[in-house]
Design a protein around this motif. Structure first.
Motif, PDB file in Angstrom:
ATOM      1  N   LEU A  39      85.090 126.039  14.081  1.00  0.00           N
ATOM      2  CA  LEU A  39      84.703 127.341  13.553  1.00  0.00           C
ATOM      3  C   LEU A  39      84.324 127.144  12.096  1.00  0.00           C
ATOM      4  CD1 LEU A  39      87.561 129.599  14.936  1.00  0.00           C
ATOM      5  CD2 LEU A  39      85.208 129.494  15.754  1.00  0.00           C
ATOM      6  N   ALA A  40      83.209 127.748  11.689  1.00  0.00           N
ATOM      7  CA  ALA A  40      82.783 127.674  10.289  1.00  0.00           C
ATOM      8  C   ALA A  40      82.345 129.063   9.844  1.00  0.00           C
ATOM      9  CB  ALA A  40      81.635 126.682  10.128  1.00  0.00           C
ATOM     10  N   MET A  41      82.743 129.419   8.621  1.00  0.00           N
ATOM     11  CA  MET A  41      82.396 130.723   8.082  1.00  0.00           C
ATOM     12  C   MET A  41      82.101 130.591   6.597  1.00  0.00           C
ATOM     13  SD  MET A  41      84.716 134.191   7.630  1.00  0.00           S
ATOM     14  CE  MET A  41      85.580 133.881   9.127  1.00  0.00           C
ATOM     15  N   GLU A  42      81.001 131.208   6.167  1.00  0.00           N
ATOM     16  CA  GLU A  42      80.683 131.203   4.747  1.00  0.00           C
ATOM     17  C   GLU A  42      81.555 132.257   4.071  1.00  0.00           C
ATOM     18  OE1 GLU A  42      76.874 130.608   1.834  1.00  0.00           O
ATOM     19  OE2 GLU A  42      76.523 131.380   3.843  1.00  0.00           O
ATOM     20  N   MET A  43      82.476 131.805   3.222  1.00  0.00           N
ATOM     21  CA  MET A  43      83.444 132.685   2.570  1.00  0.00           C
ATOM     22  C   MET A  43      82.804 133.472   1.429  1.00  0.00           C
ATOM     23  SD  MET A  43      86.038 132.032   4.407  1.00  0.00           S
ATOM     24  CE  MET A  43      87.383 132.831   3.549  1.00  0.00           C
ATOM     25  N   GLN A  44      81.845 132.865   0.775  1.00  0.00           N
ATOM     26  CA  GLN A  44      81.058 133.461  -0.303  1.00  0.00           C
ATOM     27  C   GLN A  44      79.845 132.570  -0.447  1.00  0.00           C
ATOM     28  OE1 GLN A  44      84.367 133.044  -2.996  1.00  0.00           O
ATOM     29  NE2 GLN A  44      83.297 131.511  -4.218  1.00  0.00           N
ATOM     30  N   PRO A  45      78.795 133.011  -1.144  1.00  0.00           N
ATOM     31  CA  PRO A  45      77.631 132.137  -1.278  1.00  0.00           C
ATOM     32  C   PRO A  45      78.025 130.770  -1.843  1.00  0.00           C
ATOM     33  CG  PRO A  45      77.096 134.334  -2.038  1.00  0.00           C
ATOM     34  CD  PRO A  45      78.587 134.314  -1.788  1.00  0.00           C
ATOM     35  N   GLY A  46      77.690 129.716  -1.111  1.00  0.00           N
ATOM     36  CA  GLY A  46      77.964 128.366  -1.568  1.00  0.00           C
ATOM     37  C   GLY A  46      79.336 127.831  -1.221  1.00  0.00           C
ATOM     38  N   LEU A  47      80.097 128.537  -0.377  1.00  0.00           N
ATOM     39  CA  LEU A  47      81.434 128.065   0.002  1.00  0.00           C
ATOM     40  C   LEU A  47      81.646 128.291   1.494  1.00  0.00           C
ATOM     41  CD1 LEU A  47      84.123 126.839  -0.993  1.00  0.00           C
ATOM     42  CD2 LEU A  47      84.963 129.195  -1.175  1.00  0.00           C
ATOM     43  N   LEU A  48      81.768 127.192   2.209  1.00  0.00           N
ATOM     44  CA  LEU A  48      81.916 127.217   3.660  1.00  0.00           C
ATOM     45  C   LEU A  48      83.326 126.788   4.037  1.00  0.00           C
ATOM     46  CD1 LEU A  48      80.237 127.573   6.306  1.00  0.00           C
ATOM     47  CD2 LEU A  48      79.820 125.120   6.206  1.00  0.00           C
ATOM     48  N   ARG A  49      83.998 127.564   4.882  1.00  0.00           N
ATOM     49  CA  ARG A  49      85.327 127.202   5.395  1.00  0.00           C
ATOM     50  C   ARG A  49      85.169 126.708   6.826  1.00  0.00           C
ATOM     51  NH1 ARG A  49      89.974 130.590   3.819  1.00  0.00           N
ATOM     52  NH2 ARG A  49      89.537 129.343   1.982  1.00  0.00           N
ATOM     53  N   VAL A  50      85.717 125.518   7.112  1.00  0.00           N
ATOM     54  CA  VAL A  50      85.603 124.901   8.435  1.00  0.00           C
ATOM     55  C   VAL A  50      87.003 124.626   8.979  1.00  0.00           C
ATOM     56  CG1 VAL A  50      84.693 122.944   9.749  1.00  0.00           C
ATOM     57  CG2 VAL A  50      83.408 123.830   7.789  1.00  0.00           C
ATOM     58  N   THR A  51      87.214 124.985  10.246  1.00  0.00           N
ATOM     59  CA  THR A  51      88.460 124.696  10.955  1.00  0.00           C
ATOM     60  C   THR A  51      88.122 123.936  12.228  1.00  0.00           C
ATOM     61  OG1 THR A  51      89.433 126.739  10.123  1.00  0.00           O
ATOM     62  CG2 THR A  51      90.537 125.689  11.986  1.00  0.00           C
ATOM     63  N   VAL A  52      88.795 122.817  12.447  1.00  0.00           N
ATOM     64  CA  VAL A  52      88.593 121.985  13.638  1.00  0.00           C
ATOM     65  C   VAL A  52      89.919 121.957  14.394  1.00  0.00           C
ATOM     66  CG1 VAL A  52      87.931 119.699  14.484  1.00  0.00           C
ATOM     67  CG2 VAL A  52      86.926 120.585  12.363  1.00  0.00           C
ATOM     68  N   ASP A  53      89.867 122.244  15.704  1.00  0.00           N
ATOM     69  CA  ASP A  53      91.086 122.426  16.489  1.00  0.00           C
ATOM     70  C   ASP A  53      91.113 121.508  17.711  1.00  0.00           C
ATOM     71  OD1 ASP A  53      93.319 123.351  17.817  1.00  0.00           O
ATOM     72  OD2 ASP A  53      92.645 125.427  17.921  1.00  0.00           O
ATOM     73  N   TYR A  54      92.110 120.635  17.745  1.00  0.00           N
ATOM     74  CA  TYR A  54      92.354 119.750  18.886  1.00  0.00           C
ATOM     75  C   TYR A  54      93.706 120.055  19.544  1.00  0.00           C
ATOM     76  CZ  TYR A  54      88.364 116.642  18.261  1.00  0.00           C
ATOM     77  OH  TYR A  54      87.088 116.118  18.211  1.00  0.00           O
ATOM     78  N   THR A  55      94.243 121.263  19.332  1.00  0.00           N
ATOM     79  CA  THR A  55      95.555 121.568  19.908  1.00  0.00           C
ATOM     80  C   THR A  55      95.512 121.619  21.431  1.00  0.00           C
ATOM     81  OG1 THR A  55      95.193 123.941  19.547  1.00  0.00           O
ATOM     82  CG2 THR A  55      96.469 122.740  17.871  1.00  0.00           C
ATOM     83  N   SER A  56      94.411 122.039  22.033  1.00  0.00           N
ATOM     84  CA  SER A  56      94.315 122.008  23.503  1.00  0.00           C
ATOM     85  C   SER A  56      94.415 120.579  24.011  1.00  0.00           C
ATOM     86  CB  SER A  56      93.013 122.632  23.986  1.00  0.00           C
ATOM     87  OG  SER A  56      93.020 124.015  23.743  1.00  0.00           O
ATOM     88  N   TYR A  57      93.753 119.658  23.316  1.00  0.00           N
ATOM     89  CA  TYR A  57      93.854 118.240  23.672  1.00  0.00           C
ATOM     90  C   TYR A  57      95.306 117.773  23.556  1.00  0.00           C
ATOM     91  CZ  TYR A  57      93.399 113.190  23.423  1.00  0.00           C
ATOM     92  OH  TYR A  57      93.560 111.847  23.643  1.00  0.00           O
TER      93      TYR A  57
END
Length: 137
Positions: free
Chosen positions: A49-67
């Motif tokens: 999941l990736a979301m632009e928090m403000q112009p020029g700042l991207l927050r990324v979350t990577v999830d392997y909990t199902s694995y």
């Protein structure tokens, strides 16, 4: 207006269940477009999941909990890509691509979380390598 993809790679991780980071860039010369919804590490797939928090700042979350849940509580190990991010060139210039801690609202972190038999802990001694992209006419 041309688009390009930036791969965020990881090497030799052991038992990772989650990753979270903020990526700072120059929104005057590139703009965030999208991210690929999956991550590939050590032959396993995770969600991104990736979301632009403000112009020029991207927050990324990577999830392997199902694995991890289907592998006796052990996260993914190996090398691969955490995510693939698509950007568009908007003006000539150079943009840093910097991993930053403590940015955005709520405050972001640079973290990798390990699961060993359902016992979470932070992966230590991680080196986050910044980069840049130059847009030319």
């Amino acid at each position: 207006g041309n688009t390009f993809i930036i791969d965020i790679n990881i090497y030799n991780v052991a038992y990772m269940a989650c990753a979270g980071f903020d990526l700072q860039f120059n929104s005057n010369c590139i703009s965030y477009s999208s991210c690929e919804a999956t991550s590939q590490i050590g032959g396993a797939s995770g969600t991104v999941l990736a979301m632009e928090m403000q112009p020029g700042l991207l927050r990324v979350t990577v999830d392997y909990t199902s694995y991890a849940n289907t592998n006796s509580g052990y996260g993914v190990s190996g090398s691969g890509y955490l995510c693939k991010l698509t950007f568009a060139a908007t003006a000539t210039g150079t943009s840093p691509l910097n991993f930053v801690a403590g940015m955005g609202e709520p405050t972001g972190e640079l973290t990798l979380l390990r699961w060993l038999a359902y016992n979470p802990s932070t992966i230590e001694n991680v080196i986050w390598v910044n980069s840049s992209i130059t847009v030319v006419n």
